[in-house]
Scaffold this motif. Structure first.
Motif, PDB file in Angstrom:
ATOM      1  N   ARG A  51     -21.704 -13.355  14.672  1.00 42.79           N
ATOM      2  CA  ARG A  51     -21.774 -11.929  14.199  1.00 42.79           C
ATOM      3  C   ARG A  51     -23.102 -11.287  14.441  1.00 42.79           C
ATOM      4  O   ARG A  51     -23.076 -10.044  14.188  1.00 42.79           O
ATOM      5  N   ALA A  52     -24.100 -12.075  14.583  1.00 43.90           N
ATOM      6  CA  ALA A  52     -25.435 -11.756  14.104  1.00 43.90           C
ATOM      7  C   ALA A  52     -25.966 -11.121  15.442  1.00 43.90           C
ATOM      8  O   ALA A  52     -25.632 -11.332  16.565  1.00 43.90           O
ATOM      9  N   ARG A  53     -27.064 -10.235  15.379  1.00 43.85           N
ATOM     10  CA  ARG A  53     -27.689  -9.567  16.315  1.00 43.85           C
ATOM     11  C   ARG A  53     -29.048 -10.211  16.667  1.00 43.85           C
ATOM     12  O   ARG A  53     -29.532 -10.218  17.789  1.00 43.85           O
ATOM     13  N   ARG A  54     -29.419 -11.097  15.633  1.00 39.52           N
ATOM     14  CA  ARG A  54     -30.403 -11.886  15.845  1.00 39.52           C
ATOM     15  C   ARG A  54     -30.064 -13.353  15.622  1.00 39.52           C
ATOM     16  O   ARG A  54     -29.072 -13.541  14.778  1.00 39.52           O
ATOM     17  N   PRO A  55     -30.908 -14.407  15.959  1.00 38.64           N
ATOM     18  CA  PRO A  55     -30.403 -15.687  15.478  1.00 38.64           C
ATOM     19  C   PRO A  55     -30.291 -16.219  13.929  1.00 38.64           C
ATOM     20  O   PRO A  55     -30.760 -15.486  13.178  1.00 38.64           O
ATOM     21  N   PHE A  79     -19.316 -25.296  18.893  1.00 36.25           N
ATOM     22  CA  PHE A  79     -20.688 -24.847  18.967  1.00 36.25           C
ATOM     23  C   PHE A  79     -21.637 -25.024  20.233  1.00 36.25           C
ATOM     24  O   PHE A  79     -22.786 -24.584  20.344  1.00 36.25           O
ATOM     25  N   GLY A  80     -20.813 -25.262  21.448  1.00 39.08           N
ATOM     26  CA  GLY A  80     -21.498 -25.482  22.359  1.00 39.08           C
ATOM     27  C   GLY A  80     -22.502 -26.651  22.704  1.00 39.08           C
ATOM     28  O   GLY A  80     -22.480 -27.513  21.568  1.00 39.08           O
ATOM     29  N   LEU A 122     -24.675 -22.663  20.201  1.00 36.44           N
ATOM     30  CA  LEU A 122     -23.947 -21.402  20.512  1.00 36.44           C
ATOM     31  C   LEU A 122     -25.126 -20.433  21.477  1.00 36.44           C
ATOM     32  O   LEU A 122     -25.092 -19.325  21.263  1.00 36.44           O
ATOM     33  N   GLY A 123     -25.536 -20.907  22.420  1.00 39.54           N
ATOM     34  CA  GLY A 123     -26.367 -20.437  23.461  1.00 39.54           C
ATOM     35  C   GLY A 123     -27.338 -19.749  22.796  1.00 39.54           C
ATOM     36  O   GLY A 123     -28.140 -18.659  23.356  1.00 39.54           O
ATOM     37  N   GLY A 124     -28.077 -20.050  21.826  1.00 39.29           N
ATOM     38  CA  GLY A 124     -29.298 -19.837  21.334  1.00 39.29           C
ATOM     39  C   GLY A 124     -29.053 -18.963  19.756  1.00 39.29           C
ATOM     40  O   GLY A 124     -29.908 -18.331  19.519  1.00 39.29           O
ATOM     41  N   ARG A 125     -27.779 -18.706  19.709  1.00 41.68           N
ATOM     42  CA  ARG A 125     -27.472 -17.794  18.465  1.00 41.68           C
ATOM     43  C   ARG A 125     -27.747 -18.462  17.073  1.00 41.68           C
ATOM     44  O   ARG A 125     -28.074 -17.860  16.280  1.00 41.68           O
ATOM     45  N   ARG A 155     -37.449 -15.509   7.836  1.00 41.72           N
ATOM     46  CA  ARG A 155     -36.919 -14.220   7.621  1.00 41.72           C
ATOM     47  C   ARG A 155     -37.250 -13.131   8.685  1.00 41.72           C
ATOM     48  O   ARG A 155     -36.529 -12.193   9.036  1.00 41.72           O
ATOM     49  N   GLY A 156     -38.547 -13.412   9.132  1.00 44.91           N
ATOM     50  CA  GLY A 156     -39.166 -12.304  10.312  1.00 44.91           C
ATOM     51  C   GLY A 156     -38.257 -12.748  11.563  1.00 44.91           C
ATOM     52  O   GLY A 156     -38.541 -12.030  12.451  1.00 44.91           O
ATOM     53  N   HIS A 157     -37.807 -14.010  11.713  1.00 48.04           N
ATOM     54  CA  HIS A 157     -37.067 -14.590  13.083  1.00 48.04           C
ATOM     55  C   HIS A 157     -35.652 -14.679  12.988  1.00 48.04           C
ATOM     56  O   HIS A 157     -35.028 -14.867  13.903  1.00 48.04           O
ATOM     57  N   ALA A 158     -34.933 -14.752  11.923  1.00 47.93           N
ATOM     58  CA  ALA A 158     -33.516 -14.835  11.656  1.00 47.93           C
ATOM     59  C   ALA A 158     -32.827 -13.681  11.027  1.00 47.93           C
ATOM     60  O   ALA A 158     -33.423 -13.128   9.988  1.00 47.93           O
TER      61      ALA A 158
END
Length: 233
Positions: A51-55, A79-80, A122-125, A155-158
Motif C-alpha cells: 500500500r505504500a508510496r515509498r519503500p 514476496f517475489g 516485492l520489486g523493491g517495495r 524515516r527519511g527513506h521509508a
C-alpha cells in the motif's frame, strides 16, 4: 501458509502510515517466545509495502536469531524474488554496538553498520535486513543502543519501518528501542499466555517512554487475531 492480509489491513488502517516525508517506526514485540511476533511483523510489513508510496523496511532486530530474510526468501509467491544485498544504513549509523569492537585485517575498527545488510523484495517495495552475526568472533556480542540516529535516517527513506524485536523473556532490546519508535504493538498468543506477562511488559515499555498502540491477540495460526485490544491489569 498463514495469510493475515485482512487482519494486517485492519492494523494498518488503525496505525496509519508516516506523515509527509517522515516515515513511521512500528515496533512489534511479545512478552514470551513463540507468540508469533515475527510472522505478524512480516505480514504487516508486506501489507504496508503493498500500500505504500515509498519503500517499507523490515528490521530483523533479533541479533542472535535471524529468521526474517530466510522466511521471505523462501516464499517467493508472496514476496517475489529477493534482490541483491545492499547497505542497510543510509548514513553509516546503526542501532547496535559490537563489544569488544570488531577490528578489520588492517587493524582499524569496523563500523557496526557494516554488519547489517538489506535485500529488496516485492520489486523493491519492501527491504528486509540481516545482521551478519557469523562475522563476530568468540567473546564478541551485539547489543542494541539508545541512539535514535539510525531510525531518524530510515524515516527519511521509508514510509514505514517495522522492527521485529526478540521476545522480552530473551532480550531487553525492546525496552531500549521502544522509546525511539513511534509506536509499539504487543503480540500475544491468546491461548497460551497468561495475562500477567504482557501486562508487565506493557508497564515496562510505558515506564521507559514507549508508546503502546495496542495488542494483536494471535489466538491460533489459522484464526484471525483480534487487533489493538488494550490490556487491563
Amino acid at each position: 501458509m498463514i495469510d493475515l492480509t485482512t487482519e494486517m489491513a485492519e492494523l494498518w488502517a488503525a496505525l496509519g502510515p508516516g506523515r509527509g516525508h517522515r516515515g513511521r517506526v512500528v515496533l512489534f514485540v511479545s512478552a514470551l517466545a513463540g507468540e508469533g511476533t515475527s510472522t505478524v511483523a512480516r505480514e504487516y510489513a508486506r501489507l504496508a509495502a503493498v500500500r505504500a508510496r515509498r519503500p517499507v523496511w523490515l528490521i530483523d532486530a533479533d541479533l542472535l536469531q535471524q529468521d526474517q530474510m530466510s522466511a521471505i526468501g523462501g516464499d517467493p509467491e508472496r514476496f517475489g524474488q529477493l534482490g541483491r544485498p545492499a547497505h542497510a544504513s543510509p548514513d553509516g549509523s546503526s542501532f547496535f554496538a559490537i563489544t569488544p569492537p570488531l577490528v578489520g585485517k588492517d587493524g582499524q575498527p569496523v563500523a557496526p553498520a557494516r554488519l547489517l545488510t538489506a535485500r529488496p523484495a516485492l520489486g523493491g517495495r519492501l527491504w528486509v535486513t540481516r545482521f551478519n552475526q557469523e562475522v563476530l568472533r568468540s567473546g564478541q556480542r551485539a547489543e542494541a543502543i539508545d541512539d535514535g540516529r539510525y531510525w531518524d535516517a530510515l524515516r527519511g527513506h521509508a514510509e514505514t519501518v517495522v522492527i521485529d524485536a526478540p521476545s522480552a523473556d530473551r532480550s531487553d532490546l525492546a525496552l531500549i528501542l521502544a522509546p525511539l519508535a513511534d509506536v509499539t504493538v504487543l503480540v500475544v498468543a491468546g491461548q497460551a499466555t497468561e495475562a500477567a506477562a504482557p501486562v508487565a511488559l506493557r508497564d515496562e515499555i510505558e515506564a521507559v517512554g514507549g508508546n503502546i498502540a495496542g495488542v494483536v491477540v494471535n489466538r491460533s495460526t489459522y484464526r484471525a487475531p483480534q487487533l489493538l485490544r488494550r490490556l487491563t491489569a
